[in-house]
Design an enzyme around this catalytic site. Structure first.
Site, PDB file in Angstrom:
ATOM      1  N   LYS A 158       0.854  -1.193   0.000  1.00 52.80           N
ATOM      2  CA  LYS A 158       0.000   0.000   0.000  1.00 52.80           C
ATOM      3  C   LYS A 158       0.888   1.240   0.000  1.00 52.80           C
ATOM      4  O   LYS A 158       1.753   1.391   0.853  1.00 52.80           O
ATOM      5  CB  LYS A 158      -0.919  -0.003   1.229  1.00 52.80           C
TER       6      LYS A 158
ATOM      7  N   LYS B 207      -7.286   7.671  -0.436  1.00 53.50           N
ATOM      8  CA  LYS B 207      -8.547   7.984   0.264  1.00 53.50           C
ATOM      9  C   LYS B 207      -9.344   9.025  -0.530  1.00 53.50           C
ATOM     10  O   LYS B 207      -9.670  10.115  -0.043  1.00 53.50           O
ATOM     11  CB  LYS B 207      -8.281   8.439   1.698  1.00 53.50           C
TER      12      LYS B 207
ATOM     13  N   THR C 261     -14.034  14.514 -10.369  1.00 55.65           N
ATOM     14  CA  THR C 261     -12.651  14.569  -9.861  1.00 55.65           C
ATOM     15  C   THR C 261     -12.189  13.183  -9.434  1.00 55.65           C
ATOM     16  O   THR C 261     -11.046  12.783  -9.691  1.00 55.65           O
ATOM     17  CB  THR C 261     -12.563  15.577  -8.688  1.00 55.65           C
TER      18      THR C 261
ATOM     19  N   SER D 146      -9.132   3.503  12.158  1.00 55.02           N
ATOM     20  CA  SER D 146      -8.572   2.722  13.271  1.00 55.02           C
ATOM     21  C   SER D 146      -8.076   3.557  14.445  1.00 55.02           C
ATOM     22  O   SER D 146      -7.903   3.046  15.547  1.00 55.02           O
ATOM     23  CB  SER D 146      -7.396   1.885  12.750  1.00 55.02           C
TER      24      SER D 146
ATOM     25  N   ALA E 231       1.783  -0.989  15.776  1.00 55.69           N
ATOM     26  CA  ALA E 231       2.014   0.370  16.289  1.00 55.69           C
ATOM     27  C   ALA E 231       0.738   0.998  16.864  1.00 55.69           C
ATOM     28  O   ALA E 231       0.798   1.776  17.808  1.00 55.69           O
ATOM     29  CB  ALA E 231       2.581   1.254  15.180  1.00 55.69           C
TER      30      ALA E 231
ATOM     31  N   GLY F  64      -1.707  -0.811  18.168  1.00 55.46           N
ATOM     32  CA  GLY F  64      -2.179  -1.655  19.266  1.00 55.46           C
ATOM     33  C   GLY F  64      -3.000  -2.878  18.876  1.00 55.46           C
ATOM     34  O   GLY F  64      -3.305  -3.714  19.722  1.00 55.46           O
TER      35      GLY F  64
ATOM     36  N   SER G 134      -4.093  -6.564  17.149  1.00 50.83           N
ATOM     37  CA  SER G 134      -3.457  -7.875  16.962  1.00 50.83           C
ATOM     38  C   SER G 134      -3.879  -8.469  15.615  1.00 50.83           C
ATOM     39  O   SER G 134      -5.076  -8.528  15.306  1.00 50.83           O
ATOM     40  CB  SER G 134      -3.891  -8.810  18.099  1.00 50.83           C
TER      41      SER G 134
ATOM     42  N   ARG H 157       4.461   0.657  10.345  1.00 54.86           N
ATOM     43  CA  ARG H 157       5.636   0.916  11.200  1.00 54.86           C
ATOM     44  C   ARG H 157       6.263  -0.337  11.788  1.00 54.86           C
ATOM     45  O   ARG H 157       7.488  -0.425  11.895  1.00 54.86           O
ATOM     46  CB  ARG H 157       5.250   1.898  12.318  1.00 54.86           C
TER      47      ARG H 157
HETATM   48  O1  O7M Z   1       0.891   0.084  10.862  1.00 54.46           O
HETATM   49  P1  O7M Z   1       0.856   1.586  10.865  1.00 54.46           P
HETATM   50  O2  O7M Z   1       0.013   2.139  11.958  1.00 54.46           O
HETATM   51  O3  O7M Z   1       2.217   2.225  10.803  1.00 54.46           O
HETATM   52  O4  O7M Z   1       0.189   2.027   9.476  1.00 54.46           O
HETATM   53  C1  O7M Z   1      -1.145   1.804   9.173  1.00 54.46           C
HETATM   54  C2  O7M Z   1      -1.427   2.228   7.759  1.00 54.46           C
HETATM   55  O5  O7M Z   1      -2.820   2.062   7.503  1.00 54.46           O
HETATM   56  C3  O7M Z   1      -1.117   3.688   7.450  1.00 54.46           C
HETATM   57  O6  O7M Z   1      -0.726   3.757   6.075  1.00 54.46           O
HETATM   58  C4  O7M Z   1      -2.434   4.392   7.633  1.00 54.46           C
HETATM   59  O7  O7M Z   1      -2.528   5.537   6.834  1.00 54.46           O
HETATM   60  C5  O7M Z   1      -3.413   3.320   7.176  1.00 54.46           C
HETATM   61  N1  O7M Z   1      -4.762   3.357   7.792  1.00 54.46           N
HETATM   62  C6  O7M Z   1      -4.905   3.361   9.153  1.00 54.46           C
HETATM   63  O8  O7M Z   1      -3.939   3.265   9.909  1.00 54.46           O
HETATM   64  N2  O7M Z   1      -6.165   3.445   9.691  1.00 54.46           N
HETATM   65  C7  O7M Z   1      -7.280   3.515   8.946  1.00 54.46           C
HETATM   66  O9  O7M Z   1      -8.383   3.559   9.486  1.00 54.46           O
HETATM   67  C8  O7M Z   1      -7.150   3.473   7.557  1.00 54.46           C
HETATM   68  C9  O7M Z   1      -5.891   3.339   6.998  1.00 54.46           C
HETATM   69  C10 O7M Z   1      -5.849   3.085   5.602  1.00 54.46           C
HETATM   70  O10 O7M Z   1      -5.042   2.413   5.041  1.00 54.46           O
HETATM   71  O11 O7M Z   1      -6.870   3.555   4.940  1.00 54.46           O
HETATM   72  C11 O7M Z   1      -7.048   3.146   3.668  1.00 54.46           C
END
Ligand code: O7M
Length: 215
Positions: A34, A62, A69, A117, A174, A176, A178, A194
């Protein structure tokens, strides 16, 4: 996206060299990479094509605009070599339809954000998450994004969308959550950033998550 390891790498680094190094190290453990604003603003959209040689790329922009657009954005994303795009749903059905239509033309996938999240993800999304999930199903999206930090919400959203749509789930490590818990709750893939890219050994970190999930 083909399901092998149930793991999607969130490659939120901002420079090409690091991005390609990490992607190369973990490519055997991840089903997709991603890519979002941090890397594309840092290095340009051309990075998508380079990464797509290692794994299918999900473009996390997003998308949240008027239908015209949204169409223009999705066309650019797919022309750049992305396999899928992530859109918001709160902009309404016509905007989502526009993304799904372009994705169908290119034979690509669309994932729709339901509830986010992070802690603030409940403030505005909570009351509408199920409605957005239903809209994603009605519109023919490939799947939805739902929070690994709240596996019970993944369960709720799975009940709405049934088994035809996929759930991809960020918030593991990162934030929290699982990986094993959210896969048990009904997610198809976890999205991890992360905990992998900040690790001394991204490959070991990715392998450990795969082993924990036993997907
Ligand atoms: O594992 P992390 O926390 O370092 O990264 C999580 C990735 O998921 C990071 O690219 C965020 O922008 C994305 N993300 C979320 O953490 N929470 C959400 O609710 C949605 C996304 C996401 O990917 O949306 C498409």
């Amino acid at each position: 996206m083909e399901k092998k390891n149930c793991l999607i790498l969130a490659l939120d680094v901002t420079d090409r060299e690091n991005a390609l190094r990490i992607a190369n190290e973990v490519s055997e453990y991840v089903d997709s990479i991603k890519v979002g604003y941090p890397l594309v603003l840092g290095e340009g959209l051309g990075i998508v094509k380079e990464l797509a040689e290692l794994a299918p790329v999900i473009a996390d922009f997003k998308v949240a605009d008027i239908p015209n657009t949204d169409r223009l954005i999705c066309e650019q994303v797919f022309k750049a070599g992305a396999d899928a795009v992530i859109t918001h749903g709160f902009t309404g059905r016509d905007s989502l339809d526009s993304c799904v239509k372009v994705a169908e033309e290119y034979g690509r996938d669309v994932y729709v954000v339901t509830e986010m999240s992070h802690p603030g993800g409940v403030e505005f999304f909570r009351p509408v998450a199920e409605t957005i999930a239903q809209m994603a199903a009605d519109a023919g999206a490939t799947g939805v994004v739902a929070p690994a930090t709240r596996p019970e919400r993944v369960r709720d959203i799975r009940k709405i969308i049934g088994n035809d749509l996929h759930i991809i789930s960020p918030g593991v490590g990162a934030q929290g959550g699982s990986a094993a818990d959210v896969i048990n709750a009904g997610a198809d893939w976890v999205i991890v950033g992360r905990s992998i890219y900040n690790s001394d050994s991204p490959a070991d970190a990715a392998m450990k998550i795969c082993n924990d999930m036993k997907c």
